[in-house]
Every structure is written in structure tokens, then in C-alpha cells.
Write a protein that holds these residues in place. Structure first.
Motif, PDB file in Angstrom:
ATOM      1  N   VAL A 182       0.868  -1.171   0.000  1.00 19.84           N
ATOM      2  CA  VAL A 182       0.000   0.000   0.000  1.00 19.84           C
ATOM      3  C   VAL A 182       0.907   1.224   0.000  1.00 19.84           C
ATOM      4  N   ALA A 183       0.594   2.179  -0.867  1.00 24.52           N
ATOM      5  CA  ALA A 183       1.350   3.429  -0.969  1.00 24.52           C
ATOM      6  C   ALA A 183       0.410   4.586  -0.672  1.00 24.52           C
ATOM      7  N   SER A 184       0.807   5.447   0.268  1.00 25.15           N
ATOM      8  CA  SER A 184      -0.107   6.514   0.691  1.00 25.15           C
ATOM      9  C   SER A 184       0.671   7.560   1.489  1.00 25.15           C
ATOM     10  N   THR A 185      -0.008   8.201   2.419  1.00 19.12           N
ATOM     11  CA  THR A 185       0.624   9.190   3.289  1.00 19.12           C
ATOM     12  C   THR A 185       1.395   8.498   4.408  1.00 19.12           C
ATOM     13  N   ARG A 186       2.306   9.226   5.032  1.00 15.94           N
ATOM     14  CA  ARG A 186       3.034   8.700   6.177  1.00 15.94           C
ATOM     15  C   ARG A 186       2.067   8.371   7.317  1.00 15.94           C
ATOM     16  N   THR A 187       1.028   9.178   7.448  1.00 10.90           N
ATOM     17  CA  THR A 187       0.036   8.954   8.512  1.00 10.90           C
ATOM     18  C   THR A 187      -0.631   7.593   8.354  1.00 10.90           C
ATOM     19  N   LEU A 188      -1.095   7.292   7.155  1.00 11.68           N
ATOM     20  CA  LEU A 188      -1.782   6.013   6.948  1.00 11.68           C
ATOM     21  C   LEU A 188      -0.820   4.850   7.149  1.00 11.68           C
ATOM     22  N   ILE A 189       0.387   4.954   6.625  1.00 11.71           N
ATOM     23  CA  ILE A 189       1.341   3.852   6.755  1.00 11.71           C
ATOM     24  C   ILE A 189       1.678   3.602   8.232  1.00 11.71           C
ATOM     25  N   ASP A 190       1.909   4.661   8.996  1.00 10.36           N
ATOM     26  CA  ASP A 190       2.187   4.490  10.430  1.00 10.36           C
ATOM     27  C   ASP A 190       1.010   3.846  11.148  1.00 10.36           C
ATOM     28  N   TYR A 191      -0.191   4.226  10.737  1.00 14.79           N
ATOM     29  CA  TYR A 191      -1.393   3.643  11.358  1.00 14.79           C
ATOM     30  C   TYR A 191      -1.487   2.150  11.044  1.00 14.79           C
ATOM     31  N   LEU A 192      -1.224   1.778   9.796  1.00  7.26           N
ATOM     32  CA  LEU A 192      -1.320   0.374   9.405  1.00  7.26           C
ATOM     33  C   LEU A 192      -0.250  -0.483  10.081  1.00  7.26           C
ATOM     34  N   ILE A 193       0.912   0.091  10.360  1.00  7.61           N
ATOM     35  CA  ILE A 193       1.944  -0.655  11.089  1.00  7.61           C
ATOM     36  C   ILE A 193       1.422  -1.078  12.461  1.00  7.61           C
TER      37      ILE A 193
END
Length: 392
Positions: free
Chosen positions: A248-259
Motif C-alpha cells: 500500500v502506498a499513501s501518506t506517512r500517517t496512513l502507513i504508520d497507522y497500518l503498522i
């Protein structure tokens, strides 16, 4: 052992209807030709769009990774399974997709499940194209969000769903970039315009567009010049990229949330070194060998035009995925068997993968195919199609 009689009864019904199929083991590497039961046949059923599964650079990257790092990683990403190579791959993906960040999952299927189940709540609404991939459908099932389904690529139907859900916290429009059974491309510019008009988020699954559409294969978002206007891009590393996994490629916010919240990411062992390093090399190949994509599209035009001239129904395909629509489920499998007899491996696809009455042979050409091989395949389609009275 007793207990599964009800399952056996359903299997027996499938056999009677001519829709029961066995797995077909390949005895060679994946290429324009493969070996099945000791016989070399033309491959028209793989997702190996660019031939990267056997590219020398990917082979070497995988071998080097095993020698240096071993066969596996021994842990999930959030405990002890994040290697520097994993972060390197994600940084390359984010740069490639023109986003702030990216995150790799174990497969494209689990990526859709992980993203959708993590970010949607009962206060939200997810709005999905009716022909979206099964992984999107199953991801939506894992949420407690309200669900709306709009008619396939029908923008009036989408707008109606947006108008009727304006009191929700967030609305997420989800669509395939390229639809895997029909080969048509989502009208992404219109979808984005509607999303912006009604303050909705957009998520695109580019599994069959990655490596195929856009500059150097960046996908449908880049293909339509929409970089920065699509909130979530999902893709796969197991089709044109040639290896395994999803992202998934997106904002830093979304990626941190998914982690922290993406369950398939949290509870699955990280990709082994050979897979990770081969994926990194594949991204370099995409950017350094653009002639592979050019060749893919040349082959696509040649084969697609050939099927149409022969009188086959190829639907609305705009991509290397070209369905040959037969209709009847049993007939589609008979057609597939006949093609294999004549030297072409092209699998029949029937319900529930596609709607009843729309069974087909789904073909995918690759950059590896020669014109001679594709012409031989067309000749086999003519012979089998006439014998089964699919064409005159």
C-alpha cells in the motif's frame, strides 16, 4: 472419515455440471512457454506480464540475498523481522508511486484485507464497484462500515451512493484500476472528481496495472496524471513485478497507522530475503528497461486484434487481459481443454469467479511472447473454436 459428505455432494454436482477442475502443475519455469505433462505449450494464463519471474537480474538478486541473509527472517515485522532491505523496498515503492510512504504485506489479497479492516468503522461508508476483486470484497466484509455497491464503472450510480451517504464520518470509494476478468480500466479521473466534489477518499487496487500502465508501469493513477489526488494505492509484487507480495502506498500517517493496526502485517512473518531483494531489483528493471513494457503492448495489440478478426467476443478489454467470452461454464472448460490439446495453456474461468452466463477463457500475453508464438496461439483458437462451434 465421516463429516464431509455435504462437501462431497457439492463436488459431485460440480463434476456432473462439467465445472470441476483439477490443479495443473507446471514442470518448468514460468515463461512464454511452459511444460505440462512433459509437453511444451504456449502459456496464456500467467500474470507474468513482463517476464520478470525469470529475469537474470532478479534471479541473481534472490541468490545473493539467500547467501548473505539466509532463507527466512524468523519473525514478524513489528518484533524482530524488519530488515534494512524491507525498509529499502518500501522507500523505493513510495518513490516509484510518488507517495510519502509505502508498506509491504504478504500478498495483494492481504493488503486489501489489512487496509480496509483497519481504517473503517461503523461510522464510515465504503462504496465499491460491483466487479471489484474478491480481496476487496472480503476486506469490506471484515469491516463494520456501511456498504454501498455501485454499478460497474457507472458514475451516475457512484454519485447516487455519494449523495445518499453524506452524514457519515468518512466515505471511501474503492475500485480496481484494471478489472482482472474483463481487462477494462476504471474511469479514474471521473471517480476522483466525484470524490473531491463530495469529500470522499479514493482507494485504487492496481494489481493488474502495476508494471503495465503509467510511466515505467507506475499504474492507473500515474497513467491518468492523478498523482497526489488518490489517497490510497494498493498493488501487488506477484504479477508484473514477478515475485510475491502486496503493498500500500499513501501518506506517512496512513502507513504508520497500518503498522500498528493492519492485522495481516502485524501477525505474519516478514518476506524472506530472496523475495525482498528480487522485488527491489524488479523496481530497478522497470525503470531501466522500459522496452519490456513497449513489447508487452505491441504483443497485446497483435493478439487482441487477431482474436477480434477471428470473430471471438473479447468484451471491453483495454489491456493485456483479453477475455474470450463463451458464456456456458462447461463449454468454457471444454474450450480450455481443447486449446491445451492444440498446444496452448489458456484456462477457463467460470462462476463464481465471473457471473453465471459469462464464462470465458481469460488470456494474458506477456513481453516474452514472440509473434510466432502468438500466431500459433491464434491458430489454435481458430481450430478449437470452430470444433466447438464457438465461432463459424
Amino acid at each position: 472419515m465421516k463429516g464431509f459428505e455435504y462437501l462431497q455432494e457439492e463436488l459431485n454436482q460440480m463434476r456432473q455440471a462439467g465445472t470441476f477442475r483439477r490443479l495443473v502443475p507446471l514442470e518448468s519455469e514460468q515463461g512464454s512457454k511452459v511444460v505440462i505433462d512433459g509437453k511444451e505449450v504456449i502459456q496464456l494464463s500467467s500474470n507474468n506480464y513482463l517476464g520478470l519471474t525469470s529475469h537474470p537480474r532478479l534471479r541473481q538478486a534472490a541468490l545473493d540475498a539467500v547467501e548473505k541473509f539466509g532463507a527466512g527472517t524468523g519473525s514478524v515485522r513489528t518484533i524482530a523481522g524488519t530488515f534494512s532491505m524491507h525498509e529499502q523496498l518500501e522507500e523505493k515503492l513510495a518513490k516509484f508511486k510518488h507517495t510519502e510512504a509505502a508498506l509491504v504485506f504478504q500478498s495483494g489479497f492481504t493488503t486489501n484485507q489489512g487496509v480496509l479492516s483497519a481504517i473503517l468503522t461503523p461510522e464510515d461508508v465504503v462504496i465499491s464497484d460491483e466487479l471489484n476483486h474478491a480481496s476487496i470484497i472480503d476486506g469490506i466484509r471484515l469491516t463494520k462500515a456501511e456498504r454501498r455497491v455501485y454499478k460497474h464503472v457507472d458514475m451516475a450510480s457512484l454519485e447516487e451512493a455519494l449523495k445518499g451517504t453524506q452524514n457519515s464520518r468518512k466515505r471511501l470509494i474503492v475500485t480496481d484500476g484494471v478489472f482482472s476478468m474483463d481487462g477494462n480500466i476504471a474511469p479514474l479521473p471521473e471517480i476522483v472528481e466525484l470524490a473531491e466534489k463530495y469529500d470522499a477518499l479514493v482507494m485504487v487496487d492496481d494489481a493488474h496495472a502495476s508494471g503495465v500502465l503509467g510511466k515505467n508501469g507506475r499504474g492507473t493513477v500515474n497513467h491518468f496524471g492523478l498523482d497526489g489526488r488518490v489517497h490510497i494505492q494498493v498493488g501487488t509484487l506477484s504479477k508484473a513485478i514477478g515475485v510475491l507480495g502486496g503493498y500500500v502506498a499513501s501518506t506517512r500517517t496512513l502507513i504508520d497507522y497500518l503498522i500498528h493496526k493492519g492485522r495481516p502485517f502485524l501477525f505474519s512473518t516478514s518476506h524472506p530475503p530472496a523475495v525482498t531483494m528480487a522485488c527491489i531489483e524488479a523496481l530497478d528493471v522497470l525503470q531501466e528497461e522500459p522496452e519490456l513494457i513497449d513489447r508487452l503492448w505491441e504483443n497485446t495489440t497483435f493478439f487482441k486484434d487477431g482474436l477480434k478478426e477471428l470473430g471471438f467476443n473479447t468484451g471491453h478489454s483495454e489491456t493485456p487481459i483479453t477475455p474470450v467470452i463463451v458464456g456456458d461454464e462447461a463449454l468454457s472448460h471444454q474450450f480450455s481443454d481443447k486449446l491445451l490439446q492444440y498446444g496452448v495453456f489458456a484456462q477457463g474461468i467460470a462462476f463464481p469467479t465471473v457471473a453465471k452466463g459469462l464464462a470465458r477463457i481469460r488470456t494474458i500475453v506477456t513481453a516474452q511472447h514472440s509473434n510466432e508464438e502468438l500466431q500459433m496461439a491464434l491458430d489454435a483458437f481458430v481450430k478449437a473454436g470452430k470444433e466447438l462451434k464457438i465461432i463459424n
